[in-house]
Enzyme design. Sequence first.
Site, PDB file in Angstrom:
ATOM      1  CD  GLU A 276      29.530  47.834 -29.388  1.00  0.00           C
ATOM      2  OE1 GLU A 276      29.207  47.269 -30.453  1.00  0.00           O
ATOM      3  OE2 GLU A 276      29.458  47.290 -28.284  1.00  0.00           O
ATOM      4  CB  CYS A 347      46.017  34.729 -61.054  1.00  0.00           C
ATOM      5  SG  CYS A 347      45.344  33.633 -62.276  1.00  0.00           S
ATOM      6  CE1 TYR A 376      35.146  46.300 -40.085  1.00  0.00           C
ATOM      7  CE2 TYR A 376      34.217  48.347 -40.928  1.00  0.00           C
ATOM      8  CZ  TYR A 376      34.285  47.380 -39.948  1.00  0.00           C
ATOM      9  OH  TYR A 376      33.513  47.499 -38.823  1.00  0.00           O
TER      10      TYR A 376
HETATM   11  C1  LIG Z   1      31.671  45.561 -36.522  1.00  0.00           C
HETATM   12  C2  LIG Z   1      31.004  45.960 -35.268  1.00  0.00           C
HETATM   13  C3  LIG Z   1      30.855  47.310 -34.943  1.00  0.00           C
HETATM   14  C4  LIG Z   1      31.299  48.433 -35.847  1.00  0.00           C
HETATM   15  O1  LIG Z   1      30.597  48.500 -37.028  1.00  0.00           O
HETATM   16  P1  LIG Z   1      30.862  49.769 -38.001  1.00  0.00           P
HETATM   17  O2  LIG Z   1      29.947  49.529 -39.124  1.00  0.00           O
HETATM   18  O3  LIG Z   1      32.285  49.731 -38.394  1.00  0.00           O
HETATM   19  O4  LIG Z   1      30.514  50.983 -37.221  1.00  0.00           O
HETATM   20  C5  LIG Z   1      30.280  47.625 -33.732  1.00  0.00           C
HETATM   21  N1  LIG Z   1      29.852  46.658 -32.883  1.00  0.00           N
HETATM   22  C6  LIG Z   1      29.967  45.347 -33.163  1.00  0.00           C
HETATM   23  C7  LIG Z   1      29.485  44.343 -32.189  1.00  0.00           C
HETATM   24  C8  LIG Z   1      30.542  44.949 -34.364  1.00  0.00           C
HETATM   25  O5  LIG Z   1      30.644  43.655 -34.656  1.00  0.00           O
END
Ligand SMILES: *Cc1c(COP(=O)(O)O)cnc(C)c1O
Length: 429
Positions: A276, A347, A376
């Site tokens: 992921e 501010c 992000y």
């Molecule tokens: C945020 C997240 C990711 C991705 O993280 P990266 O650092 O952007 O690769 C993958 N899996 C889960 C469950 C997440 O919460």
Amino acid sequence: MHHFVYCNGVLHAEDVPLPQIAAEVGTPFYCYSSATITRHYLVFREALKGLDPSIYFAMKANSNLAVLRTLADLGAGCDVVSGGEFQVALTAGVKAAKIVFSGVGKTDEEIQLAVAGGVGQINVESEAELASVSRIASALGKTVRIALRVNPDVAAGTHDKISTGRKEDKFGIDWSLVPGLYRKARALPGISATAIAVHIGSQITSLAPFEAAFTKVRDLTLQLRAEGFEINHLDLGGGLGIPYDHLSNTTPPSPAEYGDMVRRVLGGLGCKLSFEPGRLIVGNAGIMVAKVVVMKDSPAKKFAIVDAAMNDLVRPAMYGARHEILPVIEAPLSPGLTPVDVVGPICETSDRFAQDYPLPPLKAGDLVAFMTAGAYGASMSSAYNSRPLIPEVMVQGDRYAVVRRRPSLAEMLALEQLPPWLADEPKGA
Ligand SMILES: *Cc1c(COP(=O)(O)O)cnc(C)c1O
């Protein structure tokens, strides 16, 4: 590696000069390189070859439809963390079967939406959630694949706010409870529990925490199998870090080194592997371009006040993140660089992108690029100070398109209305 380079002294996104985009859409704006997104996805996939990987882009890093479609066309699925993201992924053309639903607090409505929509997998984070998924899926007459997201109790060695795999973190199921929960899961209707998921944090710049977590997952797999459970699928999360700042010299492991480690630790288990990645795919594929509003010299400091602010790119204010900053018109060799604080107009003292950052002489109207802002960045932006969300532009070769336009003030206000007792003409003089 990315596709934002100087050509004849002007910073380009692929073949498009950034001043051209700035003139058309106005500043500030985000700009994504289609070639960089594609390259990062293919490099990551290549690093995992032989493992038959499934790659689910963590869309909280960047949920722009054009980004998602670019990745979906390459075969990526999506990792989503809300019902909204599930629907956006479908809208972008991602098949429901290629969506994994993660997240620590899924509501019944969100679970219902995902299961009814045919979600590929739900990563369950508590015993109560396990019961909800079972109840909702059985009521719908469906069987949904679930993974228990385990908390391996390892420190990811990253920023405290993005560490997710220590036992005191809110994420995942405590290691000691996992075998018992698989036992319960096996008895529940509407779910198929043959997978384990783990995700220990983000912007991780060493392989050691991954290896520690994956080794624990391997041991757990063997233990559960010994107890008679079928475990045939491991979801290894995201989190691989990227280089942000040329001044700080952190070199995260390459995707190839990461892949080799995964092969070594988990290759022999005969499990299907899912990944992921979020930041790794899109981080370097996006920049934010801003314009200098005014230069301000005080005895103690030199400030470049730009028209982008912490609401547009919150990472420096929230995590102390450091983005490389480049002048869009390449700096001449002389008179050299001087340290400047690059700040936004909001501010809040935390509305500061960089402190004592070496930059060439700048003047009002000059463009600067905040590098590595594709992850992000836009997805965490807000309209604080009634500043409209900034446009997002995607470049491909010599073409570019606005893939999210700047809303008008009327659009921003469209959801607000005065209550009846205030609706008459304003009383003030
Ligand atoms: C945020 C997240 C990711 C991705 O993280 P990266 O650092 O952007 O690769 C993958 N899996 C889960 C469950 C997440 O919460």
